[in-house]
Design a protein around this motif. Structure first.
Motif, PDB file in Angstrom:
ATOM      1  N   LEU A 123       4.954   0.412   0.117  1.00  0.00           N
ATOM      2  CA  LEU A 123       4.522   1.317   1.202  1.00  0.00           C
ATOM      3  C   LEU A 123       5.678   1.658   1.846  1.00  0.00           C
ATOM      4  CD1 LEU A 123       2.342   2.862   2.611  1.00  0.00           C
ATOM      5  CD2 LEU A 123       2.023   0.414   3.973  1.00  0.00           C
ATOM      6  N   ASN A 124       6.730   0.835   2.437  1.00  0.00           N
ATOM      7  CA  ASN A 124       7.767   1.282   3.177  1.00  0.00           C
ATOM      8  C   ASN A 124       8.803   1.808   2.425  1.00  0.00           C
ATOM      9  OD1 ASN A 124       7.319  -0.092   6.013  1.00  0.00           O
ATOM     10  ND2 ASN A 124       6.644  -1.670   4.665  1.00  0.00           N
ATOM     11  N   GLY A 125       9.029   1.619   0.963  1.00  0.00           N
ATOM     12  CA  GLY A 125       9.694   2.280  -0.092  1.00  0.00           C
ATOM     13  C   GLY A 125       9.592   3.816   0.152  1.00  0.00           C
ATOM     14  N   ALA A 126       8.201   4.113  -0.079  1.00  0.00           N
ATOM     15  CA  ALA A 126       7.734   5.569   0.122  1.00  0.00           C
ATOM     16  C   ALA A 126       7.847   6.147   1.515  1.00  0.00           C
ATOM     17  CB  ALA A 126       6.191   5.374  -0.300  1.00  0.00           C
ATOM     18  N   ILE A 127       7.978   5.402   2.528  1.00  0.00           N
ATOM     19  CA  ILE A 127       7.698   5.916   3.771  1.00  0.00           C
ATOM     20  C   ILE A 127       9.422   6.414   4.059  1.00  0.00           C
ATOM     21  CG2 ILE A 127       7.930   5.448   6.246  1.00  0.00           C
ATOM     22  CD1 ILE A 127       5.329   3.482   5.871  1.00  0.00           C
ATOM     23  N   GLU A 147       2.796   6.758  -8.741  1.00  0.00           N
ATOM     24  CA  GLU A 147       1.504   5.973  -9.293  1.00  0.00           C
ATOM     25  C   GLU A 147       0.132   6.731  -8.986  1.00  0.00           C
ATOM     26  OE1 GLU A 147       0.851   1.675  -8.725  1.00  0.00           O
ATOM     27  OE2 GLU A 147       2.783   1.358  -8.630  1.00  0.00           O
ATOM     28  N   LEU A 148       0.428   7.214  -7.272  1.00  0.00           N
ATOM     29  CA  LEU A 148      -0.496   8.037  -6.927  1.00  0.00           C
ATOM     30  C   LEU A 148      -0.869   9.240  -7.720  1.00  0.00           C
ATOM     31  CD1 LEU A 148      -0.055   7.755  -3.138  1.00  0.00           C
ATOM     32  CD2 LEU A 148      -1.602   6.816  -4.116  1.00  0.00           C
ATOM     33  N   LYS A 149       0.191  10.119  -8.257  1.00  0.00           N
ATOM     34  CA  LYS A 149      -0.078  11.101  -8.992  1.00  0.00           C
ATOM     35  C   LYS A 149      -0.605  10.910 -10.197  1.00  0.00           C
ATOM     36  CE  LYS A 149       4.550  13.699  -7.499  1.00  0.00           C
ATOM     37  NZ  LYS A 149       5.454  14.064  -7.764  1.00  0.00           N
ATOM     38  N   SER A 150      -0.542   9.665 -10.944  1.00  0.00           N
ATOM     39  CA  SER A 150      -1.207   9.335 -12.309  1.00  0.00           C
ATOM     40  C   SER A 150      -2.603   9.209 -11.818  1.00  0.00           C
ATOM     41  CB  SER A 150      -0.484   8.081 -12.824  1.00  0.00           C
ATOM     42  OG  SER A 150      -1.190   7.653 -13.862  1.00  0.00           O
ATOM     43  N   SER A 192      12.088   4.730  -2.358  1.00  0.00           N
ATOM     44  CA  SER A 192      11.569   4.430  -3.508  1.00  0.00           C
ATOM     45  C   SER A 192      10.364   5.338  -3.822  1.00  0.00           C
ATOM     46  CB  SER A 192      11.068   3.038  -4.003  1.00  0.00           C
ATOM     47  OG  SER A 192      10.317   3.223  -5.339  1.00  0.00           O
ATOM     48  N   ASP A 193      10.376   6.310  -4.834  1.00  0.00           N
ATOM     49  CA  ASP A 193       9.234   7.078  -5.005  1.00  0.00           C
ATOM     50  C   ASP A 193       8.253   6.507  -5.914  1.00  0.00           C
ATOM     51  OD1 ASP A 193      10.506   7.264  -7.339  1.00  0.00           O
ATOM     52  OD2 ASP A 193      10.334   9.335  -7.865  1.00  0.00           O
ATOM     53  N   GLU A 194       8.198   5.102  -6.405  1.00  0.00           N
ATOM     54  CA  GLU A 194       7.436   4.300  -7.281  1.00  0.00           C
ATOM     55  C   GLU A 194       5.903   4.744  -6.919  1.00  0.00           C
ATOM     56  OE1 GLU A 194       6.470  -0.043  -8.666  1.00  0.00           O
ATOM     57  OE2 GLU A 194       8.092   0.036  -7.208  1.00  0.00           O
ATOM     58  N   LEU A 195       5.614   4.415  -5.634  1.00  0.00           N
ATOM     59  CA  LEU A 195       4.252   4.638  -5.197  1.00  0.00           C
ATOM     60  C   LEU A 195       3.709   5.797  -5.221  1.00  0.00           C
ATOM     61  CD1 LEU A 195       1.815   3.575  -3.618  1.00  0.00           C
ATOM     62  CD2 LEU A 195       2.660   4.015  -1.559  1.00  0.00           C
TER      63      LEU A 195
END
Length: 203
Positions: free
Chosen positions: A59-63, A41-44, A35-38
């Motif tokens: 966290l694990n979705g981004a990893i 959020e960080l970009k925003s 997932s790129d959800e995190l």
């Protein structure tokens, strides 16, 4: 005498068997969904400022999304990485395969920002369920990147390896909290300051 030697030999075999069993014990890790959800959020928050609350799922979705942690070195291979946020730290579990042997490296770490570095300070390290001295494990880690260094009993990561400038990092209420300054506001302040200096010089 032969019985005594046989008993010692049997004890050594049992002891080695226990150590081998502990070191090759596996963890039941949940399957992370990419997932790129995190990341979004960080970009925003990098632009607008504020805090991002990161749970284990994000966290694990981004990893998984970034395909982090797949490396090979000295005959061993790492296939992925799992991170879990505890009450006061960050748990890292790394599946390692060496030839036909599989094991899991488990580390419970304090994590914080210190100047221009992100610090991982292991509180405990295990291979499987077998506890090992932190200094011994860190001393065996090969150099992975010029921006990641082992310094004593801690791992120092240059903040520049992360594409987002984290001002503060802490564990709060079971989440990893990342704080960012408002970049647009900071740039505006700098611009106004330089303009004022320019006017004062002309006068």
């Amino acid at each position: 005498m032969a019985k005594k030697i046989g008993f010692i030999f049997a004890f050594i075999l049992i002891f080695i068997g226990i150590l081998f069993g502990l070191s090759t014990a596996k963890y039941n890790l949940p399957e992370a969904k990419a997932s790129d959800e995190l990341i979004q959020e960080l970009k925003s928050k990098v632009i607008n400022g504020g805090e991002v609350f990161v749970n284990s799922q994000k966290l694990n979705g981004a990893i998984k999304y970034l395909n982090v942690g797949e490396k090979s070195f000295n005959g061993a291979s790492i296939k992925g990485i799992w991170m879990d946020i505890s009450k006061d730290g960050l748990i890292v579990i790394i599946p390692v395969k060496y030839k036909s042997l599989e094991a899991y490296v488990y580390a419970d770490n304090k994590i914080y920002v210190e100047g221009d570095k992100i610090i991982l300070e292991p509180k405990s390290v295990k291979v499987g369920k077998l506890p090992l001295p932190v200094s011994l494990v860190l001393g065996k880690i090969p150099k992975l990147d010029e921006n990641i260094r082992i310094n004593g009993n801690r791992v120092e990561i240059d903040k520049k390896v992360i594409p987002f400038d984290v001002e503060k990092l802490e564990i709060k209420d079971g989440a990893l909290v990342l704080s960012f300054k408002k970049k647009v506001l900071e740039l505006l302040k700098r611009r106004m300051s330089s303009l004022k200096k320019g006017y004062s010089c002309e006068e």
